[in-house]
Design an enzyme around this catalytic site. Structure first.
Site, PDB file in Angstrom:
ATOM      1  N   ASP A 109      -7.751  67.069  -9.060  1.00 39.27           N
ATOM      2  CA  ASP A 109      -6.974  66.282  -8.113  1.00 39.27           C
ATOM      3  C   ASP A 109      -7.827  65.201  -7.471  1.00 39.27           C
ATOM      4  OD1 ASP A 109      -4.564  65.690  -6.751  1.00 39.27           O
ATOM      5  OD2 ASP A 109      -5.462  66.518  -4.953  1.00 39.27           O
ATOM      6  N   ASP A 315      -6.192  55.486  -8.231  1.00 37.48           N
ATOM      7  CA  ASP A 315      -5.974  56.926  -8.375  1.00 37.48           C
ATOM      8  C   ASP A 315      -5.690  57.269  -9.835  1.00 37.48           C
ATOM      9  OD1 ASP A 315      -5.529  59.583  -7.512  1.00 37.48           O
ATOM     10  OD2 ASP A 315      -3.378  59.251  -7.548  1.00 37.48           O
TER      11      ASP A 315
END
Ligand SMILES: *[C@@H]1O[C@H](CO)[C@@H](O)[C@H](O)[C@H]1NC(C)=O
Ligand SMILES: *[C@@H]1O[C@H](CO)[C@@H](O)[C@H](O)[C@H]1NC(C)=O
Length: 438
Positions: A109, A315
């Site tokens: 993550d 991201d």
């Protein structure tokens, strides 16, 4: 600020144990959730089903990133973890934890902090298929005291019996984890061939976990920029404060993506470089304009919701890109000016501009699009990086409206790019690459 804390903290930890270990460079495979190596692989899903599901998950990921960016430094302990809704991840990684090394499959993550796994006895944990990590069978396991830096870096860490650091995380969806903060050795394959052992990595050993976690995963590895993330904790052991990743296109199910730590990961060749800042867990860039081949240039406002030092988060855990309403509508205008294909509608109504694409000849009509970042860093993206198939013969611009939330450069745009983060100089480099062979 965050990076200074991170470096000071990691150096203190390093000074205790790293005297014997040589500075290292190594890589970790990133397993896409839809690849055959993943326990989430679904034989009957088509590439279209997968693309659609990824677009759908993006919306959740983007919303959590926005919530976290906007309530940064907030008061509620649940803020820090509210973005990690466990089933909307894109990549997994295997971590080898302890002595002897014990493999766990963890969610990778990029936007979160703590590394954690379920630990024996875990009587109140979600049921995982793989065996539980047992700290009692690892000779390198230690608990961390409440006054340790990693403990202080956690948002909600009550002091347990004997001064042991405990944590309690509550997720926005009602999922919860809690346990004891410890340290362990992590073993990685090095580019030199022999495994590298990195000691004293702080991680959460869960005694409880519940909610929407999948039993096919045994933990989570935070790859963000905060002090207790995997990336931050590995930095002091590296031969260079640098990491990079290269994401294979979603259509290539056989090849694997990876993240490379240290000097072996340095982006080489024909690259462009832009300044990077760290805000909370996020790596932030400044996007100046978007140029559509054959059409016009769309300027991007310098400021964005939730960010102080730039206007877009980079991201790898969000698939599509998110841009502010005004930027997106100008981009849609420019793209529709050059594309001579019939308009179509996204059946899920998440992406605003779609076309009917009947075959390869039609695909050729989609434009290249350039993202120009500060420092003259122009990243020219092919149609496969900027458009996604959403339905049979329907291809959409892979950009969604962030509304009043925080803009995100997602992973579809980063396919077949080697993306490097220099944590010393604080810059990000991009170079075109064939990630399957890197
Ligand atoms: C696998 O994919 C098929 C086709 O999209 C879908 O109908 C099915 O529900 C999926 N199975 C699982 C377990 O997700
Ligand atoms: C297709 O959609 C774009 C964006 O909404 C719009 O500007 C354009 O006029 C539409 N074209 C047609 C032929 O409807």
């Amino acid at each position: 600020m965050t990076i200074l804390i991170l470096l000071a903290l990691s150096m203190a930890a390093a000074a205790m144990t790293m005297t014997a270990a040589a500075a290292a460079s190594f890589s970790i495979e990133l397993i896409h959730r839809d690849s055959p190596k993943s326990p989430f692989y679904n034989h009957s899903a088509t590439s279209l089903d997968r693309a659609r599901a990824a677009i759908y998950r993006s919306a959740h990921q983007a919303r959590r990133i926005a919530a976290r960016a906007q309530r940064r430094g907030g008061i509620e302990p649940s803020d820090v973890v509210s973005k990690v809704v466990p089933d909307s991840f894109e990549y997994l990684m295997e971590l080898r934890l302890g002595t002897p090394p014990f493999s766990i499959l963890a969610i990778a993550d990029t936007g979160s902090d703590l590394i954690w796994t379920n630990c024996v006895p875990c009587t109140k944990c979600y049921k995982q298929t793989a065996p539980l990590f047992d700290p009692a069978s690892s000779s390198s396991y230690r608990t961390l005291p409440c006054d340790s830096n990693p403990c202080k870096a956690l948002p909600h860490s009550p002091c347990g019996a004997g001064g042991t650091c405990e944590y309690q995380y509550a997720y926005a969806d009602g999922s919860k984890i809690d346990g004891v903060l410890g340290t362990e050795d992590l073993t990685f394959d090095s580019s030199a061939g022999t495994p590298v052992v990195i000691s004293n990595i702080a991680f959460g050993c869960n005694s409880q976990s519940s909610g929407v976690f999948s039993g096919r995963t045994a933990g989570l590895a935070g790859l963000g920029a905060s002090p207790v993330s995997l990336a931050s904790q590995l930095v002091p052991s590296l031969d260079k404060k640098y990491f990079s990743y290269c994401l294979v296109p979603m259509s290539d199910a056989q090849a694997s993506s990876k993240v490379i730590f240290g000097s072996a990961g340095v982006v080489a060749g024909d690259k462009v470089t832009t300044p990077m800042t760290v805000e909370d867990s996020f790596f932030v860039l400044r996007l100046e304009e978007i140029i559509v081949d054959g059409a016009g240039t769309v300027p991007v406002p310098a400021s964005a919701t939730g960010l102080k030092t730039g206007n877009i988060i980079i991201d790898s855990g969000t698939t599509v890109n998110y841009l502010p309403t005004g930027v997106l509508s100008s981009l849609v205008q420019e793209v529709s000016r050059v594309v001579s294909l019939p308009n179509a509608t996204d059946p899920d109504r998440l992406l605003p501009l779609c076309f009917t694409v009947a075959g390869e000849a039609d695909r050729q009509k989609l434009p290249f699009i350039t993202f120009k970042f500060a420092g003259e860093a122009s990243v020219r993206l092919s149609p496969t990086s900027m458009f996604m198939q959403e339905a049979n013969q329907v291809v959409c611009l892979a950009v969604a409206d962030t509304g009043s939330d925080t803009p995100i450069l997602g992973n579809v745009a980063q396919q077949n790019l080697h993306v490097g983060y220099d944590l010393d100089v604080k810059e990000v480099s991009f170079a075109s690459a064939d990630c399957a062979t890197l």
